[in-house]
Design a protein around this motif. Structure first.
Motif, PDB file in Angstrom:
ATOM      1  N   SER A   2       0.837  -1.194   0.000  1.00  0.00           N
ATOM      2  CA  SER A   2       0.000   0.000   0.000  1.00  0.00           C
ATOM      3  C   SER A   2       0.873   1.245   0.000  1.00  0.00           C
ATOM      4  O   SER A   2       2.028   1.216   0.398  1.00  0.00           O
ATOM      5  CB  SER A   2      -0.916   0.009   1.222  1.00  0.00           C
ATOM      6  OG  SER A   2      -0.204   0.386   2.371  1.00  0.00           O
ATOM      7  N   GLY A   3       0.295   2.364  -0.441  1.00  0.00           N
ATOM      8  CA  GLY A   3       1.024   3.620  -0.451  1.00  0.00           C
ATOM      9  C   GLY A   3       1.430   4.082   0.924  1.00  0.00           C
ATOM     10  O   GLY A   3       2.433   4.750   1.111  1.00  0.00           O
ATOM     11  N   ASP A   4       0.635   3.695   1.956  1.00  0.00           N
ATOM     12  CA  ASP A   4       0.960   4.107   3.310  1.00  0.00           C
ATOM     13  C   ASP A   4       2.230   3.438   3.825  1.00  0.00           C
ATOM     14  O   ASP A   4       2.823   3.900   4.793  1.00  0.00           O
ATOM     15  CB  ASP A   4      -0.203   3.828   4.252  1.00  0.00           C
ATOM     16  CG  ASP A   4      -1.377   4.770   3.999  1.00  0.00           C
ATOM     17  OD1 ASP A   4      -1.144   5.857   3.437  1.00  0.00           O
ATOM     18  OD2 ASP A   4      -2.508   4.421   4.358  1.00  0.00           O
ATOM     19  N   ALA A   5       2.668   2.349   3.195  1.00  0.00           N
ATOM     20  CA  ALA A   5       3.902   1.692   3.611  1.00  0.00           C
ATOM     21  C   ALA A   5       5.108   2.609   3.379  1.00  0.00           C
ATOM     22  O   ALA A   5       6.142   2.430   4.001  1.00  0.00           O
ATOM     23  CB  ALA A   5       4.090   0.384   2.858  1.00  0.00           C
ATOM     24  N   LEU A   6       4.975   3.597   2.501  1.00  0.00           N
ATOM     25  CA  LEU A   6       6.059   4.543   2.234  1.00  0.00           C
ATOM     26  C   LEU A   6       6.125   5.659   3.262  1.00  0.00           C
ATOM     27  O   LEU A   6       7.118   6.363   3.357  1.00  0.00           O
ATOM     28  CB  LEU A   6       5.901   5.153   0.840  1.00  0.00           C
ATOM     29  CG  LEU A   6       5.943   4.163  -0.320  1.00  0.00           C
ATOM     30  CD1 LEU A   6       5.602   4.888  -1.616  1.00  0.00           C
ATOM     31  CD2 LEU A   6       7.288   3.494  -0.410  1.00  0.00           C
ATOM     32  N   CYS A   7       5.060   5.818   4.038  1.00  0.00           N
ATOM     33  CA  CYS A   7       4.987   6.901   5.009  1.00  0.00           C
ATOM     34  C   CYS A   7       5.968   6.659   6.149  1.00  0.00           C
ATOM     35  O   CYS A   7       6.064   5.557   6.682  1.00  0.00           O
ATOM     36  CB  CYS A   7       3.574   7.012   5.563  1.00  0.00           C
ATOM     37  SG  CYS A   7       3.391   8.377   6.729  1.00  0.00           S
ATOM     38  N   VAL A   8       6.709   7.705   6.513  1.00  0.00           N
ATOM     39  CA  VAL A   8       7.652   7.622   7.629  1.00  0.00           C
ATOM     40  C   VAL A   8       7.165   8.442   8.822  1.00  0.00           C
ATOM     41  O   VAL A   8       7.900   8.632   9.774  1.00  0.00           O
ATOM     42  CB  VAL A   8       9.073   8.068   7.205  1.00  0.00           C
ATOM     43  CG1 VAL A   8       9.637   7.142   6.149  1.00  0.00           C
ATOM     44  CG2 VAL A   8       9.064   9.504   6.720  1.00  0.00           C
ATOM     45  N   GLY A   9       5.928   8.939   8.765  1.00  0.00           N
ATOM     46  CA  GLY A   9       5.345   9.668   9.882  1.00  0.00           C
ATOM     47  C   GLY A   9       5.789  11.110   9.989  1.00  0.00           C
ATOM     48  O   GLY A   9       5.605  11.732  11.020  1.00  0.00           O
ATOM     49  N   VAL A  10       6.390  11.644   8.938  1.00  0.00           N
ATOM     50  CA  VAL A  10       6.799  13.052   8.915  1.00  0.00           C
ATOM     51  C   VAL A  10       6.114  13.671   7.709  1.00  0.00           C
ATOM     52  O   VAL A  10       6.631  13.640   6.606  1.00  0.00           O
ATOM     53  CB  VAL A  10       8.336  13.197   8.781  1.00  0.00           C
ATOM     54  CG1 VAL A  10       8.724  14.669   8.722  1.00  0.00           C
ATOM     55  CG2 VAL A  10       9.045  12.500   9.918  1.00  0.00           C
ATOM     56  N   VAL A  19       6.556  18.006  -3.016  1.00  0.00           N
ATOM     57  CA  VAL A  19       6.735  16.687  -2.421  1.00  0.00           C
ATOM     58  C   VAL A  19       6.779  16.771  -0.901  1.00  0.00           C
ATOM     59  O   VAL A  19       7.119  17.799  -0.327  1.00  0.00           O
ATOM     60  CB  VAL A  19       8.018  15.979  -2.913  1.00  0.00           C
ATOM     61  CG1 VAL A  19       7.989  15.761  -4.410  1.00  0.00           C
ATOM     62  CG2 VAL A  19       9.258  16.734  -2.521  1.00  0.00           C
ATOM     63  N   CYS A  20       6.447  15.651  -0.261  1.00  0.00           N
ATOM     64  CA  CYS A  20       6.533  15.541   1.187  1.00  0.00           C
ATOM     65  C   CYS A  20       8.003  15.387   1.563  1.00  0.00           C
ATOM     66  O   CYS A  20       8.724  14.582   0.975  1.00  0.00           O
ATOM     67  CB  CYS A  20       5.739  14.329   1.659  1.00  0.00           C
ATOM     68  SG  CYS A  20       5.930  13.992   3.428  1.00  0.00           S
ATOM     69  N   LEU A  21       8.443  16.144   2.547  1.00  0.00           N
ATOM     70  CA  LEU A  21       9.842  16.058   2.982  1.00  0.00           C
ATOM     71  C   LEU A  21      10.122  14.771   3.744  1.00  0.00           C
ATOM     72  O   LEU A  21      11.272  14.379   3.898  1.00  0.00           O
ATOM     73  CB  LEU A  21      10.198  17.270   3.837  1.00  0.00           C
ATOM     74  CG  LEU A  21      10.133  18.606   3.112  1.00  0.00           C
ATOM     75  CD1 LEU A  21      10.405  19.746   4.080  1.00  0.00           C
ATOM     76  CD2 LEU A  21      11.077  18.651   1.940  1.00  0.00           C
ATOM     77  N   GLY A  22       9.086  14.086   4.210  1.00  0.00           N
ATOM     78  CA  GLY A  22       9.276  12.828   4.916  1.00  0.00           C
ATOM     79  C   GLY A  22       9.432  11.648   3.974  1.00  0.00           C
ATOM     80  O   GLY A  22      10.395  10.900   4.050  1.00  0.00           O
ATOM     81  N   CYS A  23       8.479  11.482   3.061  1.00  0.00           N
ATOM     82  CA  CYS A  23       8.482  10.283   2.217  1.00  0.00           C
ATOM     83  C   CYS A  23       8.854  10.556   0.766  1.00  0.00           C
ATOM     84  O   CYS A  23       9.102   9.625   0.011  1.00  0.00           O
ATOM     85  CB  CYS A  23       7.125   9.588   2.272  1.00  0.00           C
ATOM     86  SG  CYS A  23       5.778  10.545   1.522  1.00  0.00           S
ATOM     87  N   GLY A  24       8.852  11.816   0.347  1.00  0.00           N
ATOM     88  CA  GLY A  24       9.231  12.143  -1.025  1.00  0.00           C
ATOM     89  C   GLY A  24       8.116  11.997  -2.041  1.00  0.00           C
ATOM     90  O   GLY A  24       8.348  12.125  -3.234  1.00  0.00           O
TER      91      GLY A  24
END
Length: 65
Positions: A2-10, A19-24
């Motif tokens: 899932s896409g949420d597996a890339l999330c690092v909580g930032v 882009v998100c600075l946590g996961c890109g």
């Protein structure tokens, strides 16, 4: 995977780069808009932190030990 597996909580979107600075990921990627998978997924060694996505590493650097 899932896409949420890339999330690092930032979750912090840099609106200049889009882009998100946590996961890109872009806001569309985070919100579930289908995107093509990266050409090659990098798996970190056991006990090692995951590398930053290339677009984030290019802006902020890989960091240090």
């Amino acid at each position: 995977m899932s896409g949420d597996a890339l999330c690092v909580g930032v979750c912090m979107i840099d609106w200049d780069s889009g882009v998100c600075l946590g996961c890109g990921r872009t806001a569309d990627e985070i919100n579930g808009v289908p995107v093509a998978p990266p050409p090659q997924a990098v798996q970190p060694a056991a006990g090692q932190p995951a590398p930053l996505p290339p677009n984030v590493a290019a802006r902020v650097g890989e960091g240090s030990d």
